[in-house]
Write a protein that holds these residues in place. Structure first.
Motif, PDB file in Angstrom:
ATOM      1  N   ASP A  50      -0.147   7.760   1.548  1.00 18.79           N
ATOM      2  CA  ASP A  50      -0.525   7.870   2.960  1.00 18.79           C
ATOM      3  C   ASP A  50      -1.053   6.516   3.411  1.00 18.79           C
ATOM      4  O   ASP A  50      -2.166   6.124   3.063  1.00 18.79           O
ATOM      5  CB  ASP A  50      -1.590   8.951   3.147  1.00 18.79           C
ATOM      6  N   TRP A  51      -0.252   5.788   4.184  1.00 21.50           N
ATOM      7  CA  TRP A  51      -0.638   4.440   4.599  1.00 21.50           C
ATOM      8  C   TRP A  51      -1.838   4.448   5.536  1.00 21.50           C
ATOM      9  O   TRP A  51      -2.498   3.425   5.728  1.00 21.50           O
ATOM     10  CB  TRP A  51       0.537   3.734   5.269  1.00 21.50           C
ATOM     11  N   GLN A  52      -2.158   5.604   6.130  1.00 19.07           N
ATOM     12  CA  GLN A  52      -3.265   5.658   7.073  1.00 19.07           C
ATOM     13  C   GLN A  52      -4.627   5.668   6.384  1.00 19.07           C
ATOM     14  O   GLN A  52      -5.642   5.431   7.028  1.00 19.07           O
ATOM     15  CB  GLN A  52      -3.123   6.890   7.967  1.00 19.07           C
ATOM     16  N   VAL A  53      -4.656   5.957   5.091  1.00 10.00           N
ATOM     17  CA  VAL A  53      -5.936   6.008   4.387  1.00 10.00           C
ATOM     18  C   VAL A  53      -6.030   4.965   3.276  1.00 10.00           C
ATOM     19  O   VAL A  53      -7.060   4.871   2.616  1.00 10.00           O
ATOM     20  CB  VAL A  53      -6.185   7.417   3.798  1.00 10.00           C
ATOM     21  N   GLU A  54      -4.977   4.189   3.058  1.00  9.33           N
ATOM     22  CA  GLU A  54      -4.996   3.151   2.029  1.00  9.33           C
ATOM     23  C   GLU A  54      -4.581   1.820   2.646  1.00  9.33           C
ATOM     24  O   GLU A  54      -3.473   1.691   3.156  1.00  9.33           O
ATOM     25  CB  GLU A  54      -4.028   3.488   0.888  1.00  9.33           C
ATOM     26  N   ASN A  55      -5.469   0.851   2.601  1.00 12.07           N
ATOM     27  CA  ASN A  55      -5.160  -0.481   3.119  1.00 12.07           C
ATOM     28  C   ASN A  55      -4.691  -1.349   1.963  1.00 12.07           C
ATOM     29  O   ASN A  55      -5.436  -1.585   1.017  1.00 12.07           O
ATOM     30  CB  ASN A  55      -6.401  -1.092   3.774  1.00 12.07           C
TER      31      ASN A  55
END
Length: 239
Positions: A50-55
């Motif tokens: 999930d790209w929204q929670v992992e930078n």
């Protein structure tokens, strides 16, 4: 969004896919070609669930800098014919974010790639957001014509343009274009902005989602429900 295939944690690729700090150390001690191949694999095939929670973009961008990595693989990926067929942000989002960080570090090749993709790529809005934070006014003004050309001059195209202006994550390019010396560009962007503001006002005045019934009767019914279940309605948690 595809389900990423993660390599074993003991491999260089597996470490980089997981964003591990020791992955950088392993990459810097590995043969450069091997390290760049693993890095490109991660950037072009986003390993996050999930790209929204992992930078992960800054992590990869710094490794490109440490390895003095070329951007040929990213360029090929962005301008592959598949870009027209697959508009999902997951295909290009990580690569564009990495280019944004590299542009911040002074990589002119990254800045130029972002400009090209904003003008010609399917996921142009993401590239434009990256440029809004890094490019100068002249660079952004040069993109006004190719971006506006994406929207036909008809009611449907004007509606799509208004939605793009309204929903833009970074408003700086649109504000610049609204003040552009070219009247045809400035007039169209200002009109789109006004339409977008009106649309937002309409949505606020007539929400389509569920609306709580805070009539007097509804308040008393809510209070009675609390009494029946034994909740203390005066405490903040009950609000």
């Amino acid at each position: 969004m595809f389900d990423p295939v993660i390599a074993p944690s003991g491999t260089l690729l597996g470490l980089l896919q997981r964003g591990r700090g020791d992955g950088t150390l392993h990459a810097l001690t590995a043969p450069r070609a091997e390290a760049l191949a693993a890095l490109n694999h991660c950037v072009l095939r986003d390993p996050r669930h999930d790209w929204q929670v992992e930078n992960r973009s800054l992590y990869y961008a710094r490794l490109y800098l440490d390895l003095n990595g070329e951007l040929d693989a990213i360029e090929t990926h962005l301008f592959d014919p598949e870009d027209v067929l697959d508009s999902d942000e997951s295909r290009t989002g990580l690569a564009l974010a990495v280019l944004g960080h590299l542009a911040s570090y002074g990589r002119l090749d990254a800045l130029q790639l972002l400009r090209r993709y904003a003008a010609h790529g399917v996921n142009w809005a993401w590239a434009l957001d990256e440029l809004a934070l890094r490019d100068d006014d002249a660079g952004l003004r040069a993109l006004a014509a190719p971006v506006l050309a994406r929207f036909p001059r008809d009611p449907e195209g004007d509606a799509e343009l208004a939605a793009a202006v309204r929903d833009a994550f970074e408003p700086r390019p649109w504000r610049l274009w609204a003040e552009d010396a070219r009247e045809s560009i400035a007039t169209r962007v200002r009109a789109a902005h006004e339409t977008g503001c009106f649309d937002r006002w309409q949505r606020q005045m007539s929400p389509s989602g569920p609306r709580p019934g805070w009539s007097v009767r509804a308040v008393f019914e809510w209070a009675q429900q609390g009494v029946e279940r034994g909740a203390a309605l005066h405490v903040p948690a009950a609000r």
